[in-house]
Design a protein around this motif. Structure first.
Motif, PDB file in Angstrom:
ATOM      1  N   UNK A 136       0.756  -1.459   0.116  1.00 15.38           N
ATOM      2  CA  UNK A 136      -0.121  -0.031  -0.015  1.00 15.38           C
ATOM      3  C   UNK A 136       0.793   1.129   0.080  1.00 15.38           C
ATOM      4  N   UNK A 137       1.894   1.039   0.913  1.00 14.66           N
ATOM      5  CA  UNK A 137       2.875   2.470   0.585  1.00 14.66           C
ATOM      6  C   UNK A 137       3.249   2.609  -0.703  1.00 14.66           C
ATOM      7  N   UNK A 138       3.960   1.455  -1.352  1.00 18.66           N
ATOM      8  CA  UNK A 138       4.130   1.535  -2.651  1.00 18.66           C
ATOM      9  C   UNK A 138       3.354   2.174  -3.610  1.00 18.66           C
ATOM     10  N   UNK A 139       1.859   1.731  -3.531  1.00 23.02           N
ATOM     11  CA  UNK A 139       0.920   2.008  -4.219  1.00 23.02           C
ATOM     12  C   UNK A 139       0.615   3.465  -4.016  1.00 23.02           C
ATOM     13  N   UNK A 140       0.762   4.099  -2.834  1.00 23.40           N
ATOM     14  CA  UNK A 140       0.554   5.363  -2.531  1.00 23.40           C
ATOM     15  C   UNK A 140       1.571   6.333  -3.390  1.00 23.40           C
ATOM     16  N   UNK A 141       2.639   6.155  -3.559  1.00 21.81           N
ATOM     17  CA  UNK A 141       3.483   7.031  -4.439  1.00 21.81           C
ATOM     18  C   UNK A 141       2.778   7.421  -5.591  1.00 21.81           C
ATOM     19  N   UNK A 142       3.186   8.588  -6.137  1.00 23.79           N
ATOM     20  CA  UNK A 142       2.691   9.033  -7.648  1.00 23.79           C
ATOM     21  C   UNK A 142       3.079   8.041  -8.612  1.00 23.79           C
ATOM     22  N   UNK A 143       2.003   7.963  -9.358  1.00 26.16           N
ATOM     23  CA  UNK A 143       2.327   7.163 -10.613  1.00 26.16           C
ATOM     24  C   UNK A 143       3.536   7.571 -11.247  1.00 26.16           C
ATOM     25  N   UNK A 144       3.618   8.980 -11.435  1.00 28.74           N
ATOM     26  CA  UNK A 144       4.754   9.249 -12.585  1.00 28.74           C
ATOM     27  C   UNK A 144       6.058   9.197 -12.095  1.00 28.74           C
ATOM     28  N   UNK A 145       6.375   8.641 -10.593  1.00 31.83           N
ATOM     29  CA  UNK A 145       7.415   8.321 -10.191  1.00 31.83           C
ATOM     30  C   UNK A 145       8.071   7.227 -10.277  1.00 31.83           C
ATOM     31  N   UNK A 146       7.150   6.370 -11.156  1.00 32.24           N
ATOM     32  CA  UNK A 146       7.637   4.970 -11.527  1.00 32.24           C
ATOM     33  C   UNK A 146       8.810   5.061 -12.592  1.00 32.24           C
ATOM     34  N   UNK A 147       9.830   4.461 -12.587  1.00 34.12           N
ATOM     35  CA  UNK A 147      10.857   4.457 -13.740  1.00 34.12           C
ATOM     36  C   UNK A 147      10.400   4.097 -15.269  1.00 34.12           C
ATOM     37  N   UNK A 148       9.209   3.290 -15.032  1.00 35.43           N
ATOM     38  CA  UNK A 148       8.862   2.727 -16.368  1.00 35.43           C
ATOM     39  C   UNK A 148       8.157   3.654 -17.082  1.00 35.43           C
ATOM     40  N   UNK A 149       7.748   4.828 -16.435  1.00 31.91           N
ATOM     41  CA  UNK A 149       7.044   5.834 -17.132  1.00 31.91           C
ATOM     42  C   UNK A 149       7.909   6.915 -17.775  1.00 31.91           C
ATOM     43  N   UNK A 150       9.239   6.537 -17.636  1.00 29.41           N
ATOM     44  CA  UNK A 150      10.247   7.775 -18.269  1.00 29.41           C
ATOM     45  C   UNK A 150      10.364   7.011 -19.661  1.00 29.41           C
ATOM     46  N   UNK A 151      10.507   8.120 -20.662  1.00 29.62           N
ATOM     47  CA  UNK A 151      10.854   7.869 -21.944  1.00 29.62           C
ATOM     48  C   UNK A 151      11.993   8.526 -22.428  1.00 29.62           C
ATOM     49  N   UNK A 152      13.121   8.102 -23.155  1.00 27.95           N
ATOM     50  CA  UNK A 152      14.089   9.020 -23.621  1.00 27.95           C
ATOM     51  C   UNK A 152      13.548   9.828 -24.683  1.00 27.95           C
ATOM     52  N   UNK A 153      14.075  10.791 -25.003  1.00 31.51           N
ATOM     53  CA  UNK A 153      13.841  11.961 -25.713  1.00 31.51           C
ATOM     54  C   UNK A 153      14.979  12.307 -26.541  1.00 31.51           C
ATOM     55  N   UNK A 154      14.841  12.725 -27.820  1.00 30.81           N
ATOM     56  CA  UNK A 154      16.098  13.420 -28.441  1.00 30.81           C
ATOM     57  C   UNK A 154      16.549  14.497 -27.848  1.00 30.81           C
ATOM     58  N   UNK A 155      17.933  14.807 -27.717  1.00 29.04           N
ATOM     59  CA  UNK A 155      18.473  15.848 -26.826  1.00 29.04           C
ATOM     60  C   UNK A 155      18.146  17.318 -27.563  1.00 29.04           C
ATOM     61  N   UNK A 156      18.292  17.327 -28.795  1.00 29.32           N
ATOM     62  CA  UNK A 156      17.900  18.757 -29.585  1.00 29.32           C
ATOM     63  C   UNK A 156      16.524  18.580 -29.928  1.00 29.32           C
ATOM     64  N   UNK A 157      15.686  17.774 -30.423  1.00 28.18           N
ATOM     65  CA  UNK A 157      14.389  18.018 -30.802  1.00 28.18           C
ATOM     66  C   UNK A 157      13.220  17.604 -29.929  1.00 28.18           C
ATOM     67  N   UNK A 158      13.465  16.836 -28.950  1.00 24.83           N
ATOM     68  CA  UNK A 158      12.459  15.968 -27.966  1.00 24.83           C
ATOM     69  C   UNK A 158      11.713  15.119 -28.586  1.00 24.83           C
ATOM     70  N   UNK A 159      12.044  14.484 -29.825  1.00 22.02           N
ATOM     71  CA  UNK A 159      11.514  13.309 -30.448  1.00 22.02           C
ATOM     72  C   UNK A 159      11.345  12.199 -29.594  1.00 22.02           C
ATOM     73  N   UNK A 160      10.395  11.567 -29.364  1.00 20.54           N
ATOM     74  CA  UNK A 160      10.234  10.389 -28.595  1.00 20.54           C
ATOM     75  C   UNK A 160      10.704   9.135 -29.053  1.00 20.54           C
ATOM     76  N   UNK A 161      10.737   9.065 -30.547  1.00 20.80           N
ATOM     77  CA  UNK A 161      11.020   7.655 -31.120  1.00 20.80           C
ATOM     78  C   UNK A 161      12.150   7.801 -31.861  1.00 20.80           C
ATOM     79  N   UNK A 162      12.693   6.643 -32.265  1.00 21.31           N
ATOM     80  CA  UNK A 162      14.033   6.485 -32.983  1.00 21.31           C
ATOM     81  C   UNK A 162      15.177   6.863 -32.279  1.00 21.31           C
ATOM     82  N   UNK A 163      15.214   6.803 -31.127  1.00 19.21           N
ATOM     83  CA  UNK A 163      16.284   7.508 -30.355  1.00 19.21           C
ATOM     84  C   UNK A 163      17.566   6.373 -30.151  1.00 19.21           C
TER      85      UNK A 163
END
Length: 103
Positions: free
Chosen positions: A48-75
């Protein structure tokens, strides 16, 4: 160029992930520990303590983006750039050691 709101949302997720990283890791370690078997009630409290943390704090929600353009695909992980920008930089001879393909 990606929308600035999406880039800011991703930065916010990165900050949240760094903030709750230790809490998330320690609670997962306690749940999975086999040395001291937890009773069922203790285990559910930890979950329950783990589930009470914000969803966006999970590392699986992070997505790599292009350093210059911010494009989320083909990095490319090595460069932090999208394929399109990487190709342009190789053609402009801005990446040392990278060669153009020709056949």
């Amino acid at each position: 160029m990606a929308k600035k709101s999406l880039i800011q949302r991703e930065k916010k997720r990165q900050k949240l992930e760094q903030k709750y990283h230790l809490i998330r890791r320690s609670s997962k370690k306690k749940i999975k520990s086999k040395v001291s078997p937890l009773s069922l009630s203790e285990k559910t409290k930890m979950q329950e303590k783990l589930q009470s943390l914000p969803r966006n704090s999970a590392p699986t929600r992070l997505h790599r983006r292009c350093f210059l353009t911010g494009r989320p695909r083909a990095n490319y992980r090595d460069f932090g750039l999208s394929g399109h920008i990487l190709r342009e930089m190789v053609y402009a001879c801005l990446l040392p050691g990278a060669t153009r393909s020709s056949w």
